[in-house]
Design a protein around this motif. Sequence first.
Motif, PDB file in Angstrom:
ATOM      1  N   THR A  28       0.837  -1.200   0.000  1.00  0.00           N
ATOM      2  CA  THR A  28       0.000   0.000   0.000  1.00  0.00           C
ATOM      3  C   THR A  28       0.868   1.245   0.000  1.00  0.00           C
ATOM      4  O   THR A  28       1.967   1.270   0.543  1.00  0.00           O
ATOM      5  CB  THR A  28      -0.917   0.027   1.231  1.00  0.00           C
ATOM      6  N   VAL A  35      -2.143   6.224  -0.636  1.00  0.00           N
ATOM      7  CA  VAL A  35      -2.986   6.996  -1.548  1.00  0.00           C
ATOM      8  C   VAL A  35      -3.953   6.016  -2.202  1.00  0.00           C
ATOM      9  O   VAL A  35      -3.536   4.987  -2.727  1.00  0.00           O
ATOM     10  CB  VAL A  35      -2.130   7.710  -2.621  1.00  0.00           C
ATOM     11  N   HIS A  36      -5.221   6.332  -2.196  1.00  0.00           N
ATOM     12  CA  HIS A  36      -6.237   5.429  -2.746  1.00  0.00           C
ATOM     13  C   HIS A  36      -5.990   5.209  -4.236  1.00  0.00           C
ATOM     14  O   HIS A  36      -5.812   6.152  -5.004  1.00  0.00           O
ATOM     15  CB  HIS A  36      -7.638   6.014  -2.523  1.00  0.00           C
ATOM     16  N   GLY A  37      -5.978   3.943  -4.632  1.00  0.00           N
ATOM     17  CA  GLY A  37      -5.816   3.589  -6.028  1.00  0.00           C
ATOM     18  C   GLY A  37      -4.368   3.494  -6.487  1.00  0.00           C
ATOM     19  O   GLY A  37      -4.107   3.218  -7.650  1.00  0.00           O
ATOM     20  N   ARG A  38      -3.418   3.720  -5.594  1.00  0.00           N
ATOM     21  CA  ARG A  38      -1.999   3.647  -5.955  1.00  0.00           C
ATOM     22  C   ARG A  38      -1.309   2.666  -5.007  1.00  0.00           C
ATOM     23  O   ARG A  38      -1.633   2.590  -3.831  1.00  0.00           O
ATOM     24  CB  ARG A  38      -1.314   5.021  -5.824  1.00  0.00           C
ATOM     25  N   ARG A  39      -0.351   1.888  -5.545  1.00  0.00           N
ATOM     26  CA  ARG A  39       0.400   0.925  -4.741  1.00  0.00           C
ATOM     27  C   ARG A  39       1.872   1.014  -5.098  1.00  0.00           C
ATOM     28  O   ARG A  39       2.239   1.421  -6.198  1.00  0.00           O
ATOM     29  CB  ARG A  39      -0.114  -0.492  -4.990  1.00  0.00           C
TER      30      ARG A  39
END
Length: 184
Positions: free
Chosen positions: A134, A137-141
């Motif tokens: 993770t 940040v939402h939507g980013r890995r």
Amino acid sequence: MTLADMVFALLPAIGLFFIVGLTANWLEEAAQHYARRELKFDEENERLRAAYDAVNERALQIEAEQEKRAERERSLLQLQNEHANAMAQEIKLTDPRNITVFEHGIPTPNAVGYYAKAVGPANAYPFDGKGSGTSGVHGRRYARFIVWGTNQANADRLIKQWIGPQGQVLEFRPFTGKLKMTEI
């Protein structure tokens, strides 16, 4: 009835009040002596004082025990927090998503290696698999890559090929063979 008869009728009552007034101290002392002698007033007072002292002593003991208990609870809470932090760190270190890296080539003695850390969309390869972590940040890995046995230009090209057009390289450096705790 005349005034003289009324005075003579009231005279015994007035005399009685006068006698009681003169003997009031003596009557009070006699009542005290009777209470001390017959009712054991001093002994009862002493027992009552001893009971109060015992109650106060027990209250102090209870207060000291409560303070000890509160101190034990504080130290237990501190130990529980330390244990929880250690368990979270252990989970973080043993989680395959956090310790897996994409690797190309075979590490050999004195081989040159390059380490890269990249971020990309969570629904695209290689950021959607077990080798990613993770990013907050939402939507980013995040994903980590290691390339062995090639020069820097070829390693950079190979990593950019892996991450695709939507990914971004955050860190690219020579690799010694050990990941740092800050990179996990």
